[in-house]
Write an enzyme that holds these catalytic residues in place. Sequence first.
Site, mmCIF file in Angstrom:
data_model
loop_
_atom_site.group_PDB
_atom_site.id
_atom_site.type_symbol
_atom_site.label_atom_id
_atom_site.label_comp_id
_atom_site.label_asym_id
_atom_site.label_seq_id
_atom_site.Cartn_x
_atom_site.Cartn_y
_atom_site.Cartn_z
ATOM 1 N N ALA A 79 0.886 -1.015 -0.007
ATOM 2 C CA ALA A 79 -0.117 0.041 -0.003
ATOM 3 C C ALA A 79 0.822 1.355 0.101
ATOM 4 C CB ALA A 79 -0.981 -0.096 1.045
ATOM 5 N N CYS A 80 0.892 2.077 -0.993
ATOM 6 C CA CYS A 80 1.685 3.138 -1.317
ATOM 7 C C CYS A 80 1.308 4.527 -1.711
ATOM 8 C CB CYS A 80 2.467 2.524 -2.446
ATOM 9 S SG CYS A 80 2.843 0.578 -2.580
#
Length: 544
Positions: free
Chosen positions: A37-38
């Site tokens: 998750a970025c």
Amino acid sequence: MPAASPHSTADQETPRSHGDGRPAPQGLYDPRHEHDACGVGLVATLTGEPSHELVDQALTVLRNLEHRGATGSDPDSGDGAGILVQIPDAFLRATVPFALPPAGSYAVGIAFLPAAEAEAAAAVEAIEAIAAEEGLSVLGWRQVPVAPDLLGSGARATMPDFRQLFLADAEGRASGLDLDRLAFVVRKRVEHETGVYFPSLSARTLVYKGMLTTGQLEPFFPDLSDRRFATAIALVHSRFSTNTFPSWPLAHPYRFVAHNGEINTVQGNRNWMRARESQLASELFGDRDLSRIFPVCTPGASDSASFDEVLELLHLGGRSLPHAVLMMVPEAWENHPTMDPARRAFYQYHSTLMEPWDGPACVVFTDGTQAGAVLDRNGLRPGRYWVTDDGLVVLSSEVGVLDLDPAKVVRKGRLQPGRMFLVDTAEHRIIEDEEIKAGLAAAQPYQQWLAEGLIELADLPEREHVVHTHASVTRRQQTFGYTEEELRVLLAPMAKTGAEPIGSMGTDTPIAALSDRPRLLFDYFTQLFAQVTNPPLDAIREEL
């Protein structure tokens, strides 16, 4: 920790190591279950004029996404950072010691070669041989300058040798998208046959990325600081590898996308893609069999990498990039009573070719001319955009990534579930969601194709229904391990209302593999379902 897959790794193709530092499957760890998750960002100019200023702005966005990235115990080994730009033609011409054909007539990409000199030389020889077999000539190689002293021990220990490969059509006819198709086949063969990874190999775009922090990307690759290095589009990405081992190849952006979130359906998506390979055919990749590019989804890659590989194939196979994106990330169309029938037919037709790659996911994408972003139909990832009066477009996973004068902002908004945001630098405008989808829906007679080729279950002829005795049904239920709970909680609601049953994830019974009682076949596979979003919530959001 995701549960171990019920499939033995011996039944899978053994992933070829890229020297990226990830361990092999062991115990409960399997690299196929990795998610991340970025932070993502897109900077583009509607003027279409390349500039180094836009590179600086994109790198500023990336540095301001530092909190979206992560490091391990070594603070100088980042989970990953990168940038995707248009081919910086003037810069490359000034820095290579050989002649280049006109812009668009050569493909370039950075090879992640083995660090050992002898292994790198063998890889270079193999790559050049594959290129020749595919009708491409090697114009030359360029050693990419880097600053390894910036890196922590973890990143430096797995750092590859960086060399840019320049290719052209041996007959001098292919350029742009056509050349990209030839380079695509070369890259897939190189990865499968030699294990050398290319972040990109294209006549339209170029990727710089690695196991870096957001602040390390520019100083590590001095190319990005050169004033001649210019682009009109840039995608940036700051990686937070949740339950994932960082590696050089798994940093984003990929060849077409940067992704925030996870693809929860990825195991099924990959399996379906592998099943379709026997049916794939195209005249756009030369006269030879397409099997030389298989498997399409590289074993051992991340969910984002697999998404990018399938999107790449759909786009290079003849579809526009927005068309390919909407095949993989459709809006919620099935229960949308007011949707235009032509658009519904577009989605329904493509649902027979490709199942949705469901998130939560925010995907930012570009082909070097168009750039945009889309949320999956549940919309559980943030995305905000701004447009200024001089044509600057900034889109990111949050506000505040770039200082903009509020007086210059002429438009701002947020990404919405199933909606597409698209910038076209050739047409110098933002193409609205309605226009994109209306154009795609009208491009082919999808409704006619559905009427002629689709068979509804309700249209099948009636057949005799056998009613078994109560004793027979009970005996079969006992044989196959049905429980009182399944009859009461799962089957009865379906029989009475036709609704999908809702049960708890909690259970106090042994898992099927350790149970001494007969169990249903699907009990052995229940750990493969996505434990991230709440299914009732998804259904409600789709209706909205």
